[in-house]
Every structure is written in structure tokens, then in C-alpha cells.
Design an enzyme around this catalytic site. Structure first.
Site, PDB file in Angstrom:
ATOM      1  N   HIS A   1      17.622 -13.840 -55.040  1.00 13.44           N
ATOM      2  CA  HIS A   1      18.159 -13.108 -53.819  1.00 13.44           C
ATOM      3  C   HIS A   1      18.814 -14.061 -52.750  1.00 13.44           C
ATOM      4  O   HIS A   1      19.740 -14.057 -52.234  1.00 13.44           O
ATOM      5  CB  HIS A   1      17.348 -12.204 -53.047  1.00 13.44           C
ATOM      6  CG  HIS A   1      16.576 -11.093 -53.913  1.00 13.44           C
ATOM      7  ND1 HIS A   1      15.340 -10.905 -54.042  1.00 13.44           N
ATOM      8  CD2 HIS A   1      17.283 -10.383 -54.525  1.00 13.44           C
ATOM      9  CE1 HIS A   1      15.084  -9.752 -54.737  1.00 13.44           C
ATOM     10  NE2 HIS A   1      16.223  -9.501 -55.141  1.00 13.44           N
TER      11      HIS A   1
ATOM     12  N   LYS B   1       8.516   5.250 -52.343  1.00 13.78           N
ATOM     13  CA  LYS B   1       7.925   4.423 -53.389  1.00 13.78           C
ATOM     14  C   LYS B   1       6.871   3.741 -52.467  1.00 13.78           C
ATOM     15  O   LYS B   1       6.929   3.422 -51.136  1.00 13.78           O
ATOM     16  CB  LYS B   1       8.716   3.226 -53.696  1.00 13.78           C
ATOM     17  CG  LYS B   1       9.494   3.740 -54.833  1.00 13.78           C
ATOM     18  CD  LYS B   1      10.360   2.502 -55.522  1.00 13.78           C
ATOM     19  CE  LYS B   1      10.988   2.788 -56.769  1.00 13.78           C
ATOM     20  NZ  LYS B   1      12.065   1.304 -56.723  1.00 13.78           N
TER      21      LYS B   1
ATOM     22  N   ARG C   1      22.434 -10.412 -63.022  1.00 12.07           N
ATOM     23  CA  ARG C   1      21.581 -11.592 -63.640  1.00 12.07           C
ATOM     24  C   ARG C   1      21.986 -11.400 -65.158  1.00 12.07           C
ATOM     25  O   ARG C   1      22.583 -12.298 -65.735  1.00 12.07           O
ATOM     26  CB  ARG C   1      20.046 -11.129 -63.696  1.00 12.07           C
ATOM     27  CG  ARG C   1      19.512 -11.477 -62.114  1.00 12.07           C
ATOM     28  CD  ARG C   1      18.250 -11.025 -62.006  1.00 12.07           C
ATOM     29  NE  ARG C   1      18.276  -9.675 -62.163  1.00 12.07           N
ATOM     30  CZ  ARG C   1      17.048  -8.882 -61.732  1.00 12.07           C
ATOM     31  NH1 ARG C   1      16.012  -9.398 -61.317  1.00 12.07           N
ATOM     32  NH2 ARG C   1      17.152  -7.538 -61.907  1.00 12.07           N
TER      33      ARG C   1
ATOM     34  N   SER D   1      11.684  -9.643 -58.739  1.00 12.39           N
ATOM     35  CA  SER D   1      10.576  -9.153 -57.627  1.00 12.39           C
ATOM     36  C   SER D   1       9.348  -8.595 -58.329  1.00 12.39           C
ATOM     37  O   SER D   1       8.519  -8.939 -58.163  1.00 12.39           O
ATOM     38  CB  SER D   1      11.084  -8.298 -56.567  1.00 12.39           C
ATOM     39  OG  SER D   1      12.158  -8.712 -55.741  1.00 12.39           O
TER      40      SER D   1
END
Ligand code: PNS
Length: 158
Positions: A17, A41, A90, A128
């Protein structure tokens, strides 16, 4: 002024990031990092903690602002007067989801352009969720996340 929003959960921010933020800050006048405060969440770090961590590792970048948001990304981008949404890619597995999101955001507000930055190959395997899994097993996080936040992550798994 060309302002771009770089949105994400950043739970926590990774070196991948940070690399995208640094590169985007060189091609845009201003980057607003948007931390999603998703109430449905349960993140490892609160939105406030994530904002503070990102601020602490982007302090060297004068044109980077960090803020949290709830609700739609296009509304956040409009509030920040940004016309560009930056996303990192990615691998091909990211592509399908990101393509769908970009088209959905375009349908919600055609004024916005989503622009993709290929992740630096050094960081293409970092996410993450992998960082959290590794931290849960007390693995070494060196090189995966900015060193300033390693202790904060370890603290969560004590
Ligand atoms: O780091 P992430 O979790 O992949 O980031 C996802 C994020 C925050 C970019 C995405 O979930 C998002 O934009 N959420 C805000 C809500 C929204 O606008 N959704 C799209 C239309 S339903």
C-alpha cells in the site's frame, strides 16, 4: 488541482500500500487515502487507529492526506473533490473484483475514473490478511509492513 482518492481497508497498511501511495503522490497533485470504516466488519484496528498509522508512515509525503469514510466511495471522492480513484493491482486474482468495482463506481458516477497501479513486484505477495495471519502465529513482519507499525500489530496479538 488533480486530486486522487486511494481507498481501502488498510487493516493494517502494508508496504505494498505504502509503495502505491508514494508512487501515486508523485503523479498526482494530492492523494487522499480513504480508510473504509465498515461497521459490518470487525477489523483488527479501529478506523481511527488505521488513520493514525497511515499518517505516521506517510508523514514524509506533503501531498498526502488521510481520512476515514463510511458509505459509498464515490460520495467520499466527491466530498474530497477528487475525480480519480487509484487502486493497486497485485495479481490477476485482484483483477476481476477490481474490474467489477471500477465499473460499478463508473455506473454510480461517470465523472470518476479508476486508475490502476501495478504493485511493485517486491510486494505483490503481501496482503493485510496474510500479515494478520502471520502476526497471529508470531511470524516476522519485517519487510511486509512499515517498521513503525510492527509493534502495534504485535500488541494486538498479545
Ligand atoms: O482494501 P479493500 O478492503 O480491498 O478496499 C475495498 C474498498 C474500501 C475500496 C471498497 O470496499 C469500497 O469502496 N467500499 C465502499 C463502499 C462502496 O462504495 N462500494 C461500491 C459500491 S456498492
Amino acid at each position: 488541482m488533480r486530486t486522487a482518492v486511494y481507498p481501502g481497508s488498510f487493516d493494517p497498511i502494508t508496504n505494498g500500500h505504502l509503495d502505491v501511495i508514494e508512487r501515486a503522490s508523485r503523479v498526482c497533485d494530492k492523494i487522499v487515502v480513504g480508510v473504509l470504516n465498515n461497521t459490518s466488519k470487525t477489523p483488527l484496528f479501529t478506523a481511527e487507529e488505521r488513520v493514525e498509522m497511515i499518517r505516521s508512515v506517510t508523514g514524509h509525503l506533503e501531498n498526502v492526506e488521510v481520512d476515514s469514510f463510511t458509505g459509498l466511495l464515490v460520495d467520499f471522492a466527491a466530498a474530497k473533490r477528487a475525480k480519480v480513484i487509484i487502486k493497486g493491482l497485485r495479481t490477476v486474482t485482484d483483477f476481476e473484483y477490481e474490474f467489477q468495482m471500477a465499473l460499478l463506481n463508473k455506473a454510480l458516477n461517470p465523472e470518476f475514473e479508476t486508475m490502476f497501479m501495478m504493485t511493485n513486484s517486491k510486494y505483490s505477495y503481501i496482503s493485510s490478511s496474510m500479515v494478520k495471519e502471520l502476526a497471529g502465529f508470531k511470524g516476522d513482519l519485517t519487510g511486509l509492513v512499515p517498521c513503525e507499525i510492527i509493534e502495534a500489530i504485535k500488541e494486538k496479538y498479545k
